[in-house]
Design an enzyme around this catalytic site. Structure first.
Site, PDB file in Angstrom:
ATOM      1  N   SER A  12       0.848  -1.384  -0.049  1.00  0.00           N
ATOM      2  CA  SER A  12       0.018   0.155  -0.002  1.00  0.00           C
ATOM      3  C   SER A  12       1.016   1.190  -0.021  1.00  0.00           C
ATOM      4  O   SER A  12       1.587   1.533   0.939  1.00  0.00           O
ATOM      5  CB  SER A  12      -0.818   0.069   1.158  1.00  0.00           C
TER       6      SER A  12
HETATM    7  N1  GSH Z   1      -6.204   8.659   2.388  1.00  0.00           N
HETATM    8  C1  GSH Z   1      -5.740   7.440   2.779  1.00  0.00           C
HETATM    9  C2  GSH Z   1      -6.121   6.204   1.803  1.00  0.00           C
HETATM   10  C3  GSH Z   1      -5.902   4.679   2.591  1.00  0.00           C
HETATM   11  C4  GSH Z   1      -6.235   3.724   1.530  1.00  0.00           C
HETATM   12  O1  GSH Z   1      -7.295   4.115   0.772  1.00  0.00           O
HETATM   13  N2  GSH Z   1      -5.670   2.577   1.929  1.00  0.00           N
HETATM   14  C5  GSH Z   1      -6.060   1.439   1.071  1.00  0.00           C
HETATM   15  C6  GSH Z   1      -4.844   0.679   0.722  1.00  0.00           C
HETATM   16  S1  GSH Z   1      -3.674   1.356  -0.367  1.00  0.00           S
HETATM   17  C7  GSH Z   1      -7.094   0.716   1.778  1.00  0.00           C
HETATM   18  O2  GSH Z   1      -6.893   0.487   3.272  1.00  0.00           O
HETATM   19  N3  GSH Z   1      -8.076   0.114   1.106  1.00  0.00           N
HETATM   20  C8  GSH Z   1      -9.073  -0.550   1.688  1.00  0.00           C
HETATM   21  C9  GSH Z   1     -10.469  -0.155   2.075  1.00  0.00           C
HETATM   22  O3  GSH Z   1     -10.661   1.192   1.289  1.00  0.00           O
HETATM   23  O4  GSH Z   1     -11.387  -0.717   2.397  1.00  0.00           O
HETATM   24  C10 GSH Z   1      -4.460   7.339   3.531  1.00  0.00           C
HETATM   25  O5  GSH Z   1      -3.517   8.211   2.835  1.00  0.00           O
HETATM   26  O6  GSH Z   1      -4.135   6.676   4.411  1.00  0.00           O
END
Ligand code: GSH
Length: 219
Positions: A12
């Site tokens: 990630s």
């Molecule tokens: N704006 C957030 C984005 C976090 C994000 O979207 N992470 C993704 C992995 S890259 C995630 O956990 N996705 C799972 C979901 O949205 O359920 C940050 O910077 O932490």
């Protein structure tokens, strides 16, 4: 003994921004893997900690913070020996914040609009307009770097760590080649020389590129 726990998965990009910051600050922390591909972020236990069910999630002695941008700023404010990575000077901080919001709302969203359909729904066809968003975001980044080695000037800040974690991952969609993007190429080269970069960021990045690049078809 450190109280800091980072929940994440190293593929990630925002998790890698937090890892880079923790390493740059020289902090001890426990890393707990959350396998998004196996749906571990959707289990009740994790959602009770982060109702938005995203990684990275930071647990600092029971205080829970999510969103990489909030996490990196908190870490420097609380644990930084200096304010170099996140300046206290109001104007400098405003510039760093602007680039952090750029990463959160433009750069990362250009990636997420392609990666979520692929990883969650198996959609490998990428409409041209989504690649145009990436190209436009690279254009902004190239301009930010036109007169300076880092995205807000002469000093490396958390904005560089966040933008670089995303920009390197975006190479899975569109290469930032030295002809079209000489400033981005030189900046990423600079970041890649940080001692903290090699530890976990590169491994996660390579896995991410390996999963995505070659699987996508641009329409
Ligand atoms: N704006 C957030 C984005 C976090 C994000 O979207 N992470 C993704 C992995 S890259 C995630 O956990 N996705 C799972 C979901 O949205 O359920 C940050 O910077 O932490």
């Amino acid at each position: 003994m450190s109280n800091i726990v980072l929940y994440g998965m190293d593929i990630s990009p925002p998790v890698r921004a937090c890892l880079l910051t923790l390493r740059a600050l020289g902090l001890a922390f426990e890393y707990r893997e959350v396998n998004l591909l196996a749906g571990e972020h959707m289990i009740i236990d994790f959602q009770q900690r982060n109702p938005q069910h995203t990684v990275p999630l930071l647990d600092d002695g029971g205080a829970l913070i999510w969103d990489s941008h909030a996490i990196v700023c908190y870490l420097v404010d609380k644990y930084g020996k200096s304010d170099e990575l996140y300046p206290k000077d109001l104007l400098k901080r405003a510039h760093v914040n602007q680039r952090l919001y750029f990463d959160a709302s433009i750069l990362y969203m250009a990636l997420r609009s392609i990666s979520v359909p692929y990883f969650i729904h198996g959609v490998s066809l990428v409409p041209k307009e989504k690649v145009d968003n990436v190209r436009e975001a690279y254009g902004h980044l190239e301009k930010f770097l036109s007169d300076s080695p880092y995205v807000t000037g002469d000093a490396l800040t958390v904005a560089d760590l966040c933008c670089a974690a995303t920009a390197t991952s975006l190479a899975a969609v569109l290469d930032h080649d030295p002809i079209n993007y000489p400033k981005i190429t030189a900046w990423l080269e600079r970041i890649s020389k940080l001692p903290s970069y090699m530890e976990d960021s590169l491994r996660g990045l390579n896995k991410y590129i390996g999963l995505l690049k070659g699987s996508l078809t641009i329409l």
